[in-house]
Structure formats: C-alpha cells, structure tokens
Design an enzyme around this catalytic site. Structure first.
Site, short mmCIF file in Angstrom:
data_model
loop_
_atom_site.label_atom_id
_atom_site.label_comp_id
_atom_site.label_asym_id
_atom_site.label_seq_id
_atom_site.Cartn_x
_atom_site.Cartn_y
_atom_site.Cartn_z
CD GLU A 33 -3.20 -1.02 1.96
OE1 GLU A 33 -3.16 -0.23 2.91
OE2 GLU A 33 -4.18 -1.74 1.70
CD GLU B 71 -4.22 -5.47 2.78
OE1 GLU B 71 -5.09 -4.67 3.15
OE2 GLU B 71 -3.01 -5.35 3.10
#
Ligand SMILES: *[C@@H]1O[C@H](CO)[C@@H](O)[C@H](O)[C@H]1NC(C)=O
Ligand SMILES: *[C@@H]1O[C@H](CO)[C@@H](O)[C@H](O)[C@H]1NC(C)=O
Ligand SMILES: *[C@@H]1O[C@H](CO)[C@@H](O)[C@H](O)[C@H]1NC(C)=O
Ligand SMILES: CC(=O)N[C@H]1CO[C@H](CO)[C@@H](O)[C@@H]1O
Length: 436
Positions: free
Chosen positions: A240, A352
C-alpha cells in the site's frame, strides 16, 4: 446478526452439487454461468448485473429472472465465446476458476503504521512457539478444509533489520519470520512475502527523500537470496504505497527491487508490483500507477510473472474498517481494470479484500469474487484480510471487524461467516466451482 442466523446460513450453505439448488448467497445465473439456476428455499434469484445473479434471502421466489441462457453444465464452453448476443467487449474471458486464493496471516506487521514507521519489538509472530496464535493450524485448516492455496505473510521492514534503516537483514529476526514462511510452505500453499511499509521507512518515502533505491534493492536482494530456489514464494514488493508524489520515481524504486530479486536468483517467481493510493484497484489506471508500472521489466526485458498488486475493500470509504459493505466494485473498479489489463496483456492480483461478517458483505463480496473468477485470464485471485493474530475469540461477532481468524475448539476449526460464505473456495463463490 444472531448466532441462530449464522448457523442457519451455515446449514443452508452446505446444500451444494451441480444440479442442486444454489445456496443462499450462491450464484444462480449470469453470462457464462453453468451451475444451478434455482435457489434454496427461502431465497430468490436476483439479477445483480449481466454477469451475476445471486440467491438472496427473502427475495421473491419464482427464480427465473436470469436474462442469460445457461448452457448445460456438462458441456465445456469457453466462457469467452458463451456470451449472450449484445454482450459488451468486456465479456468475461476467464475460466471461472482463480489460480490463487488465500488469506493474510497477520502478526509480523503488528507495530507498523501507515507512515512506514514500525517497531520491531511490537511485531507478534503468529505462531504458537512465539506465543502468538496458531498460524500453522490456521493455514493447515484453510488448505485442507477450505481449499485455499495462498497465504500473504506481512512483515515490517524494521522487523527484518531490527529497526535499522538498511538493506542488511538481521538473521536472528529473519529466522522467526522464516518459521512462518516455512509453516506456509509446509501446507503446500503459495506464500507471499509482503514488506508492509507503505512505500516508506519511518515516514520518509523510498527513493524520494527516504531510503535510496539502492538500499531498498539491497533489502530485496537479501530477502530473495533466502527464497531464490522456492517456486512457491511470491514476492510482494511493498504494501500500500500512498501519497507518493512522483509515480515515475516510484516505478523506478519498484524496478530496483525487481532487478535485485531476479539477480539474487529468483528468476521465475511471481513478483507483485504495487501502485499509489493504497494500491487501490479503482484508481490504479486513472491516478497513473498502471501506466508507470508498465515500464517495469525483468533484467531480460520481459514482463513474465510481473503482476500488478491491487487492493479493494467494499465498505463506504474503501477503508476496510466498516462492518457493512456497500458495493461489489465491479463497475467502478474490476470491469475497467480487466479491460485495461487485457488490452495491455497483463494480470493483477487482489492481495487484500474483505468485509465484516454481515449479510451485506456476504452479498457484495460473493459478487466481487464471482466477477474476478469469470475474468481469471487477467485476475490471478484474491487474498482476504485477515487471520493470524487477530483475536479469534472476538473476530466473529464484535472484535476486529475484518477478522477472518477461525475459532479452534479441540480438533474442529470454525470459519467466520464471510469466509464460510464467500472467501473460501469451498463456498462455491467462484463460478464453475460448486462447493464440496
Ligand atoms: C540481530 O539481533 C540480535 C537480537 O535479536 C542481536 O543479538 C544480534 O547482534 C543482531 N545481529 C546483527 C548482525 O546485528
Ligand atoms: C495520485 O498520484 C499523484 C502523482 O502521480 C500523487 O501526488 C497523489 O498522491 C496520488 N494520490 C494518492 C491518493 O495516492
Ligand atoms: C483513492 O482511491 C479511492 C478508492 O479506492 C478513491 O475514492 C479516491 O478518490 C482515490 N484518490 C485519488 C487521489 O486518486
Ligand atoms: C492493515 C492495513 O494495511 N490496513 C489498510 C488497508 O487498506 C486501506 C485502504 O485500502 C488502508 O486505509 C488501511 O490502512
């Protein structure tokens, strides 16, 4: 949701089989669908979009609302040619079966914040021998009982280097992380080594004020050296990245990692390339990550097994912090991304995703998974967030809202509602599979 409702759902979910009725929340129609088109009693078949109809509890029961003819399940029809007349050019071209489906096993990333600061001593190995939860037992259950074949194993950079801003790994700490990787490998699954640092080290962005690309490359070269000979390892370059000011400079940092991994001898494994904005699938192309990362190559100039890493949650703010889901992300994210990937001859992996143990998340996540499976030519699969050290005693009902940790009573593992209904391959949420 009450426990009675949960067990009712679990009971109904067990009704499967190619010619049986689809279970509550199961798929019951859509382009390319070859399974059951009638729904378990108490639910009705509702068209979600042309690719997906789903059995929803309480929906009006005559179940012939699917607009698309469904071929005989015993006939093998490539779904790319099975589209109804008038289907758009983005018609699914996948097999209906994803190659990689898994769960994040969290713990070594505990103590990491989204500014890339982590405290090595706050990491909590999800293994009994280090006083964590039973990550080995969880993974063994997920593989044997649920049909998963991939685990993502987040770890803070600082844990690997004992808080030093360096690419040199502390082998004492590495041995603990490697115990989790070996536990994963022992199940026969693919194991994603995920450096969970948001493109940063203690607040400073890699290659843009923080650690240099050389230091980042040294870190990845050292990690890859440890795993170079294992084909089941997948290298997750970075969790991320967000608010990275220069996306082309970030692509250069990713390139440095890829080159280091390949030159360490890991010549053929999958490497996951993450974009900006928390690797959002929705803005991967529009905010410039996709175009920038297209330039990243293997040392021989090819892009073999360089796969884009994308995340997506289904709650109102895409934060993965709310128990209710509001979208299946198909129109906003997966359909445009599938088209872009197909036209660039590339693939992505949704490492995710997840939601609360609520009816809305069961509904929308099942839809997202079915869409990904129908587009398995461009999507490798998905990895749910998260099990490992998220407390199992509270994950189900009221604790960590996205917990996917199963509860263990003696020899029996019980999955959360969302895992049992959608995330697990055995739930039948991928079209073309009918549960077991
Ligand atoms: C690695 O960490 C251990 C403590 O866990 C420490 O004793 C050792 O000196 C470190 N090794 C190096 C090379 O820094
Ligand atoms: C979108 O990309 C620009 C630069 O390419 C960057 O400055 C911005 O931070 C990105 N947005 C997010 C939310 O990551
Ligand atoms: C980041 O992604 C989210 C959705 O995933 C989107 O709502 C937001 O606008 C994006 N931010 C930028 C700057 O692209
Ligand atoms: C633990 C973790 O990594 N959480 C992140 C999941 O992704 C969202 C955005 O998609 C972030 O906001 C969270 O910090």
């Amino acid at each position: 949701m009450s426990l009675i409702a949960l067990s009712l759902l679990f009971g109904l979910g067990a009704v499967t089989g190619a010619h049986a009725q689809a279970p509550v929340y199961g798929q019951c129609g859509g382009i390319g669908w070859t399974g059951a088109t009638t729904c378990a009693s108490g639910s009705g078949c509702v068209v979600s979009n042309s690719y997906y109809s789903q059995c929803l509890p309480g929906a009006a029961v005559p179940t012939t609302t699917t607009a698309v003819p469904t071929p005989n399940p015993s006939t093998t029809v490539p779904s790319s040619t099975a589209s109804a007349p008038g289907a758009t050019p983005s018609s699914p071209a996948g097999t209906g079966k994803l190659s990689h489906v898994g769960i994040n096993i969290s713990g070594f990333d505990f103590g990491c914040n989204s500014d890339g600061s982590c405290t090595a001593s706050a990491a909590w190995p999800p293994l009994l021998e280090y006083y964590g939860h039973d990550g080995l037992g969880q993974m063994t259950h997920f593989v044997n009982d649920d049909g998963f074949n991939t685990f993502r194993l987040p770890v803070g950079w600082q844990f690997l280097t004992r808080d030093a801003e360096t690419g040199a790994i502390n082998m004492t700490n590495f041995a603990e992380y490697n115990a989790l990787v070996n536990a994963c490998l022992g199940t026969g699954a693919f194991c994603i080594v995920d450096v969970h640092n948001y493109a940063r080290f203690n607040g400073e962005i890699i290659g843009q004020g923080g650690p240099t690309n050389d230091v980042f490359a040294e870190l990845w070269g050292n990690i890859a050296t440890q795993f170079a000979s294992n084909p089941k390892i997948i290298f997750g370059v970075m969790n991320e990245p967000h608010d990275v000011p220069d996306i082309n400079m970030w692509a250069a940092s990713v390139q440095a990692a890829v080159t280091a991994i390949r030159n360490a001898g890991a010549t053929s494994q999958i490497i996951l390339l993450p974009g900006n904005n928390w690797t959002s699938a929705e803005t991967f192309v529009s905010n410039g990550s996709g175009p920038a990362l297209l330039t990243v190559t293997n040392p021989d100039g090819s892009v073999t097994n360089l796969v884009f890493d994308v995340h997506k949650y289904l709650d109102s703010d895409n934060s993965g912090t709310n128990a209710e889901c509001v979208t299946n992300n198909i129109e906003s994210s997966w359909e445009p991304l599938a088209q872009w990937l197909r036209s660039n001859n590339r693939q992505a992996f949704n490492t995710e995703t997840g939601g609360g143990n609520t009816a809305s998340c069961v509904e929308f996540l099942c839809q997202q998974i079915a869409y990904q499976a129908q587009n398995s030519d461009v999507f490798l699969g998905y990895v749910g967030w998260a099990a490992g050290n998220f407390d199992p005693s509270s994950a189900c009902i009221s604790g960590y809202v996205l917990g996917e940790t199963p509860t263990n009573t003696g020899s029996t593992w019980t999955d959360t509602l969302l895992v049992q209904s959608c995330v697990a391959p055995s739930s039948g949420s991928q079209s073309g599979s009918t549960g077991q």
